[in-house]
Design a protein around this motif. Structure first.
Motif, PDB file in Angstrom:
ATOM      1  N   GLU A   1      37.337  36.923  40.438  1.00  0.00           N
ATOM      2  CA  GLU A   1      36.092  37.688  40.313  1.00  0.00           C
ATOM      3  C   GLU A   1      36.248  38.983  40.399  1.00  0.00           C
ATOM      4  OE1 GLU A   1      31.522  37.160  42.051  1.00  0.00           O
ATOM      5  OE2 GLU A   1      33.254  36.896  43.244  1.00  0.00           O
ATOM      6  N   LYS A   2      36.800  39.575  41.440  1.00  0.00           N
ATOM      7  CA  LYS A   2      37.228  40.851  41.332  1.00  0.00           C
ATOM      8  C   LYS A   2      37.622  41.682  40.266  1.00  0.00           C
ATOM      9  CE  LYS A   2      39.149  44.481  44.536  1.00  0.00           C
ATOM     10  NZ  LYS A   2      40.083  44.789  45.829  1.00  0.00           N
ATOM     11  N   ILE A   3      39.096  40.902  40.016  1.00  0.00           N
ATOM     12  CA  ILE A   3      39.635  41.394  38.720  1.00  0.00           C
ATOM     13  C   ILE A   3      38.929  41.425  37.438  1.00  0.00           C
ATOM     14  CG2 ILE A   3      41.879  40.980  37.404  1.00  0.00           C
ATOM     15  CD1 ILE A   3      43.174  39.809  39.864  1.00  0.00           C
ATOM     16  N   LEU A   4      38.219  40.342  37.166  1.00  0.00           N
ATOM     17  CA  LEU A   4      37.442  40.169  35.953  1.00  0.00           C
ATOM     18  C   LEU A   4      36.176  41.285  35.914  1.00  0.00           C
ATOM     19  CD1 LEU A   4      37.046  36.253  35.511  1.00  0.00           C
ATOM     20  CD2 LEU A   4      38.691  38.072  34.340  1.00  0.00           C
ATOM     21  N   ASP A   5      35.733  41.498  37.115  1.00  0.00           N
ATOM     22  CA  ASP A   5      34.683  42.383  37.336  1.00  0.00           C
ATOM     23  C   ASP A   5      35.328  43.806  36.842  1.00  0.00           C
ATOM     24  OD1 ASP A   5      32.695  40.818  37.510  1.00  0.00           O
ATOM     25  OD2 ASP A   5      32.590  40.872  39.571  1.00  0.00           O
ATOM     26  N   GLU A   6      36.446  44.123  37.517  1.00  0.00           N
ATOM     27  CA  GLU A   6      37.072  45.612  37.451  1.00  0.00           C
ATOM     28  C   GLU A   6      37.675  45.736  35.989  1.00  0.00           C
ATOM     29  OE1 GLU A   6      40.070  45.692  40.264  1.00  0.00           O
ATOM     30  OE2 GLU A   6      38.539  46.141  42.073  1.00  0.00           O
ATOM     31  N   THR A   7      37.908  44.805  35.343  1.00  0.00           N
ATOM     32  CA  THR A   7      38.481  44.888  33.821  1.00  0.00           C
ATOM     33  C   THR A   7      37.512  44.863  32.971  1.00  0.00           C
ATOM     34  OG1 THR A   7      39.282  42.710  33.865  1.00  0.00           O
ATOM     35  CG2 THR A   7      40.917  44.206  34.517  1.00  0.00           C
ATOM     36  N   LYS A   8      36.098  44.319  33.519  1.00  0.00           N
ATOM     37  CA  LYS A   8      34.986  44.136  32.671  1.00  0.00           C
ATOM     38  C   LYS A   8      35.436  43.324  31.441  1.00  0.00           C
ATOM     39  CE  LYS A   8      32.781  48.564  33.540  1.00  0.00           C
ATOM     40  NZ  LYS A   8      32.137  49.686  32.898  1.00  0.00           N
ATOM     41  N   SER A   9      36.411  42.333  31.747  1.00  0.00           N
ATOM     42  CA  SER A   9      36.754  41.137  30.942  1.00  0.00           C
ATOM     43  C   SER A   9      35.698  40.180  30.480  1.00  0.00           C
ATOM     44  CB  SER A   9      37.985  40.450  31.298  1.00  0.00           C
ATOM     45  OG  SER A   9      38.456  39.755  30.459  1.00  0.00           O
ATOM     46  N   ASP A  10      35.813  39.568  29.047  1.00  0.00           N
ATOM     47  CA  ASP A  10      34.886  38.569  28.567  1.00  0.00           C
ATOM     48  C   ASP A  10      35.470  37.286  29.129  1.00  0.00           C
ATOM     49  OD1 ASP A  10      33.204  40.498  27.488  1.00  0.00           O
ATOM     50  OD2 ASP A  10      34.073  40.094  25.605  1.00  0.00           O
ATOM     51  N   ALA A  11      36.792  37.113  29.661  1.00  0.00           N
ATOM     52  CA  ALA A  11      37.250  35.803  30.032  1.00  0.00           C
ATOM     53  C   ALA A  11      36.678  35.326  31.166  1.00  0.00           C
ATOM     54  CB  ALA A  11      38.859  36.106  30.305  1.00  0.00           C
ATOM     55  N   THR A  12      36.733  34.064  31.287  1.00  0.00           N
ATOM     56  CA  THR A  12      35.995  33.454  32.464  1.00  0.00           C
ATOM     57  C   THR A  12      36.919  33.072  33.599  1.00  0.00           C
ATOM     58  OG1 THR A  12      36.151  31.145  31.135  1.00  0.00           O
ATOM     59  CG2 THR A  12      34.301  32.468  30.941  1.00  0.00           C
ATOM     60  N   SER A  13      38.413  32.997  33.326  1.00  0.00           N
ATOM     61  CA  SER A  13      39.351  32.593  34.078  1.00  0.00           C
ATOM     62  C   SER A  13      40.639  33.211  33.797  1.00  0.00           C
ATOM     63  CB  SER A  13      39.602  31.110  34.478  1.00  0.00           C
ATOM     64  OG  SER A  13      39.973  30.542  33.469  1.00  0.00           O
TER      65      SER A  13
END
Length: 723
Positions: A200-212
């Motif tokens: 969750e932290k990585i996806l938030d920091e990179t602002k990625s549209d990926a879900t996993s």
């Protein structure tokens, strides 16, 4: 929970498995109890793998530990013991009172499994704290009763627990586990964060549209220290996973050992996924459970799903009738009333924003409105109160068309990208109104500028730190002084046959230039113009580059056409591939509807390089992948190539670790820079980790501005804009 527990000291103590000395009171989470009495509940979130995430995840985990200590005796050796059933139900009931969690089997199973982990950690903490010495060996004397935890443990339970732990069999198991965990080869370095919250932290920091994220990516990130360094052996395992992922299918990954387990050369345990953490199972990750006889509940769920499908078919039938009704209305509409130019909008072609009013009023896409006298839609007159619109960008993927397209039988807006549709007048807004304020501010910054073309500055790009977009300023001055300043004005750019395999004309409108000046989302016209720039400045007259690199037209192959006319898309790709006599790399900017990415295809070696600036997987674009795979196989058949049986059905897809964007706008600029760097390197094979000369985590704004400067300089030198 007894109310007198609220008098106990409240502290957010570390997890029960910690071996540090506790210097404060026991954790009973009395804040949750107070909120519960006030009918205040907490929301929790779940990721795509059904794992607990969000701001309240840690609070819930700690509260579960408190409930376990309260309701489960420390003498319970097996969590699966049926005698603990009533205590587990109490824990689940207490959690539902304070947290907003669906009362479903899958959620209850997850929470109770987590409770089992907390119970094992609680027993381990007591053992290490009271039954072992500083050297981690069992003491010979009788340990004292932990008065501090008297509200959780009775004296009788403590005596029984000490006897269990002093059992010789248990000591042997404890010594084996201690030895195994004393010096891990690849140490986990994220403390209590866990894989789910790390993801969750990585996806938030990179602002990625990926879900996993793939398991091996999380596994690597979990072993990065505070200084950000990655050990060589950890990086080696990650690189091996990247290589294996290109040759192992998802089904093989599920049925046998995962990519990460293969790289680590360790066995795969059933019911778990290495590198994903608690709660993630092969079923939840691969969405493909092994076959077994369905239960009664599953049979009922299947029946409900079938009923839902029948209901959907009924809705589709009603929609089809609506389409027929619209068709009859089109025939009855007065041609004169339909084709008259609407006075509300400027004549010609204008960039616009598209809205819908049902079920809520919202912006759903962007495109161009064609307000031209005598204009028709698919050789039919437009309905009253509508204008012809070309769809460029979709912002709401589930948005329906106001009037279904009766020619292509299209009902969703996302399937109409690159085509024309009818749109209500009151739901179209010209972009000039949106840009007015920004244009005024930019003009104030630039100040008064020369309107004489001979006075335009023609200098090289300034050094970093003193960058001024000279060509952008010059081109904007030209635009403001020419007929391009009016809405709907266009310029035509001839595209030679060598570029896309056929001769065509690219249309550049004022809104396309505005997108460059304002650093906004780019359309296909700008991308194709930059391709023409690359061809003129790098490949024309250079036989080596022109024979090595070729381009695929985004106008002939895009998401909308792939869905509507897959055969024509495949025929174009195969014809393009057949034109190659030696190894060629075909560069294809692909628009998925709201995002640009780049495919670099080597049809002879049957290798596809996937460059995506938002770090998504090619599996997110199944229609595109199927088209490419099918086209390469047809190309293989037409050139009568002999391929080993082991590779006959496998086209190699390689995800390149290219620079990533940090917003939702830059994808088009990234694709243009990718193409420039690939041609500049003059290599057919693209390294998985990208070219060392251009390797970086993200492109800087300066690097993107340089691309825009090249474009604007090209417009000026080609004299596409004249006063």
């Amino acid at each position: 929970m007894a109310s007198d527990q609220e008098n106990s000291q409240d502290a957010n103590a570390p997890d029960d498995t910690s071996e540090k000395e506790i210097t404060r009171g026991i954790t009973i989470m009395k804040s949750i109890i107070r909120d519960r009495d006030k009918a205040v509940t907490y929301n929790v979130n779940w990721n795509a793998d059904n794992q607990l995430i969000g701001s309240n995840a840690a609070k819930l985990a700690s509260y579960i530990g408190t409930l376990v200590r309260m309701h489960i005796p420390i003498t319970a050796t097996r969590w699966s013991n049926k005698e603990l059933g009533s205590a587990k139900d109490k824990i689940w009931t207490e959690i539902l009172r304070s947290f907003n969690i669906e009362d479903t089997t899958i959620r209850k199973k997850y929470i109770l499994q987590l409770a089992g982990k907390r119970h094992r950690g609680w027993r381990t903490f007591l053992t290490n704290k009271y039954l072992k010495d500083k050297e981690n060996f069992f003491v010979e004397y009788d340990p004292e009763y932990p008065v501090k935890y008297a509200i959780f443990i009775t004296e009788e339970e403590w005596v029984a627990f000490v006897d269990q732990r002093r059992d010789e069999n248990f000591k042997k198991v404890s010594a084996t586990n201690r030895e195994r965990a004393s010096n891990p080869t690849y140490a986990y370095k994220k403390g209590r964060l866990g894989y789910a919250r790390l993801e969750e932290k990585i996806l938030d920091e990179t602002k990625s549209d990926a879900t996993s994220l793939p398991p091996h990516v999380l596994w690597k990130e979990a072993r990065v220290g505070k200084d950000g360094t990655v050990r060589d052996d950890v990086q080696h395992i990650y690189d091996e996973c990247e290589t294996l992922s290109q040759s192992i299918s998802t089904a093989e990954d599920q049925e046998n050992r995962s990519v990460l387990s293969r790289a680590l050369n360790v066995p795969e345990y059933p019911g778990r996924v290495r590198g994903k953490g608690h709660g993630c199972t092969p079923t939840s990750l691969y969405k493909n459970p092994r076959r077994r006889n369905p239960s009664n509940q599953e049979v009922m769920e299947t029946l409900q799903a079938l009923q839902a499908q029948v209901l959907q078919l009924q809705k589709d039938n009603e929609r089809y009738r609506c389409m027929e009704k619209c068709s009859s209305q089109l025939k009855e509409t007065s041609e004169k009333a339909s084709i008259n130019c609407q006075n509300k909008f400027p004549e010609g072609i204008s960039s616009c924003q598209l809205y819908l009013s049902s079920p809520t009023y919202r912006l759903v896409g962007k495109g161009k409105v064609h307000n031209t006298s005598g204009d028709l839609l698919h050789h039919r007159p437009l309905p009253d109160g509508h204008l012809k619109v070309s769809v460029d960008v979709v912002l709401d993927k589930d948005a329906l068309l106001p009037i279904p397209d009766i020619v292509s039988e299209t009902t969703l807006l996302r399937d109409a990208i690159g085509s024309f549709v009818a749109w209500p007048l009151d739901l179209i807004f010209i972009d000039d109104e949106v840009f007015a304020q920004g244009s005024q501010q930019l003009s104030q910054k630039i100040g008064s500028r020369q309107k004489n073309k001979r006075d335009l500055p023609v200098t090289s790009l300034p050094k970093k730190g003193a960058f001024v977009p000279r060509y952008q300023i010059s081109l904007e001055t030209l635009v403001d002084s020419s007929d391009m300043a009016t809405a709907g004005a266009i310029r035509l750019l001839d595209m030679e046959e060598d570029i896309f395999g056929y001769s065509c004309t690219e249309t550049i409108g004022k809104e396309d230039l505005e997108h460059i000046f304002r650093h906004q989302e780019l359309g296909v016209g700008v991308i194709h113009t930059y391709i023409r720039f690359l061809y003129d400045n790098f490949m024309r007259g250079n036989d080596q580059l022109s024979n090595r690199f070729r381009f695929v037209s985004s106008s002939l192959v895009n998401k909308a056409l792939i869905c509507r006319e897959p055969d024509s898309c495949r025929e174009y790709l195969v014809k393009r591939f057949m034109a190659s006599s030696t190894n060629n790399l075909y560069l294809w900017p692909y628009n998925s509807g709201c995002h640009w990415l780049l495919l670099a295809i080597d049809p002879l070696k049957e290798v596809v390089y996937f460059l995506n600036s938002i770090d998504g997987e090619w599996t997110n674009y199944p229609d595109m992948k199927q088209l490419v795979d099918t086209s390469i196989k047809v190309f293989r058949s037409q050139r009568q190539a002999r391929v080993p049986r082991t590779k006959s059905s496998n086209i190699t897809w390689i995800k390149v670790q290219c620079p990533l964007q940090r917003n939702g706008i830059d994808c088009g600029y990234f694709v243009m820079r990718f193409m420039r760097e690939i041609i500049n390197m003059n290599q057919i094979e693209i390294p998985i980790t990208y070219f060392d000369e251009y390797k970086c985590a993200h492109y800087t704004r300066l690097q993107l501005e340089q691309i825009k400067e090249e474009l604007c300089q090209y417009f000026i030198e080609k004299r596409l804009i004249s006063i």
